[in-house]
Design an enzyme around this catalytic site. Structure first.
Site, PDB file in Angstrom:
ATOM      1  N   HIS A  36      -4.089   4.339  -3.176  1.00  0.00           N
ATOM      2  CA  HIS A  36      -5.467   4.809  -3.393  1.00  0.00           C
ATOM      3  C   HIS A  36      -6.065   5.469  -2.144  1.00  0.00           C
ATOM      4  CE1 HIS A  36      -9.668   4.954  -4.472  1.00  0.00           C
ATOM      5  NE2 HIS A  36      -9.968   4.006  -3.616  1.00  0.00           N
ATOM      6  N   HIS A  62     -11.249   3.145   4.099  1.00  0.00           N
ATOM      7  CA  HIS A  62     -12.547   2.917   3.446  1.00  0.00           C
ATOM      8  C   HIS A  62     -12.683   1.602   2.681  1.00  0.00           C
ATOM      9  CE1 HIS A  62     -10.656   4.362  -0.283  1.00  0.00           C
ATOM     10  NE2 HIS A  62     -11.704   3.895  -0.933  1.00  0.00           N
ATOM     11  N   ASP A  63     -11.584   1.037   2.186  1.00  0.00           N
ATOM     12  CA  ASP A  63     -11.691  -0.208   1.423  1.00  0.00           C
ATOM     13  C   ASP A  63     -11.260  -1.447   2.212  1.00  0.00           C
ATOM     14  OD1 ASP A  63     -12.836   0.580  -1.013  1.00  0.00           O
ATOM     15  OD2 ASP A  63     -10.908   1.174  -1.877  1.00  0.00           O
ATOM     16  N   GLU A  66     -14.290  -3.981   2.627  1.00  0.00           N
ATOM     17  CA  GLU A  66     -14.762  -4.484   1.334  1.00  0.00           C
ATOM     18  C   GLU A  66     -13.724  -5.368   0.632  1.00  0.00           C
ATOM     19  OE1 GLU A  66     -17.120  -1.663  -0.907  1.00  0.00           O
ATOM     20  OE2 GLU A  66     -16.141  -2.341  -2.752  1.00  0.00           O
ATOM     21  N   ASP A  67     -12.475  -4.993   0.731  1.00  0.00           N
ATOM     22  CA  ASP A  67     -11.458  -5.656  -0.095  1.00  0.00           C
ATOM     23  C   ASP A  67     -10.412  -6.472   0.653  1.00  0.00           C
ATOM     24  OD1 ASP A  67     -12.621  -4.665  -2.378  1.00  0.00           O
ATOM     25  OD2 ASP A  67     -11.370  -2.880  -2.452  1.00  0.00           O
ATOM     26  N   ASP A 123     -13.508   9.355  -3.098  1.00  0.00           N
ATOM     27  CA  ASP A 123     -13.282   8.054  -3.735  1.00  0.00           C
ATOM     28  C   ASP A 123     -13.607   8.136  -5.227  1.00  0.00           C
ATOM     29  OD1 ASP A 123     -12.618   5.320  -3.754  1.00  0.00           O
ATOM     30  OD2 ASP A 123     -14.669   4.700  -3.287  1.00  0.00           O
TER      31      ASP A 123
HETATM   32 ZN    ZN Z   1     -11.861   3.275  -2.944  1.00  0.00          ZN
END
Ligand code: ZN
Length: 177
Positions: A36, A62-63, A66-67, A123
């Site tokens: 991704h 970017h993630d 958050e993840d 995204d």
């Molecule tokens: Zn993403």
């Protein structure tokens, strides 16, 4: 003394691949998660001709906050404060309920930095392409459509940032199920 070498795009790829190593995408094939962020970088660099390396690195990362268990401080130390702050701009606050997080993305979109807007555009484009191509397991048509419409509301708030990327998003939106 030699100046400390700046982290490159390849370093970011290795970092993100490691951080996301136990995650899978929601598609039927359960693709490796790192595909991704790679897809975002591809949309930006190859399809939209974005050359700014900080934007591309932020897209790869970017993630991660958050993840995964990555902290903003960790990104700052490894990749510098500009990239860390772009990632922070596109990171949802997981303490909030999902509905509120989604609303906030719409509200915040017009106020993002230019780099964060580009990452966000890529995204949303990648996510719509993924849902159109291989809807996440257990997503009825209604949910898929709602997702498309929400993504469009976010993107409508950042138009003017990069017309070519916006056109790529609009192409992806045309595949609304
Ligand atoms: Zn993403």
């Amino acid at each position: 003394m030699r100046k400390k070498q700046q982290a490159t795009l390849i370093d970011a790829l290795a970092f993100a691949a490691h951080k996301h190593r136990n995650q899978r995408r929601k598609d039927v094939e359960a693709s490796p998660y790192i595909n991704h962020p790679i897809a975002l970088a591809r949309v930006l660099a190859v399809e939209a001709g974005v050359k700014d390396e900080k934007t591309l690195i932020a897209a790869i990362l970017h993630d991660t906050v958050e993840d995964t268990e990555t902290t903003p401080e960790e990104l700052r130390l490894r990749f510098g404060k500009t990239i860390a702050s772009v990632v922070a701009e596109v990171t949802d606050d997981k303490k909030l309920v999902k509905h509120r997080r989604k609303e906030l993305q719409i509200e915040h979109a017009p106020h993002l930095s230019k780099r964060a807007k580009l990452v966000k555009l890529a995204d949303k484009t990648c996510n719509l392409r993924d849902v159109a191509k291989s809807p996440p397991r257990g997503w009825p048509l209604r949910r898929q459509r709602a997702y498309f419409d929400w993504a469009k509301r976010v993107v409508d708030g950042l138009r003017g940032a990069h017309p070519w990327l916006e056109a790529l998003f609009d192409d992806a939106y045309r595949a609304r199920p």
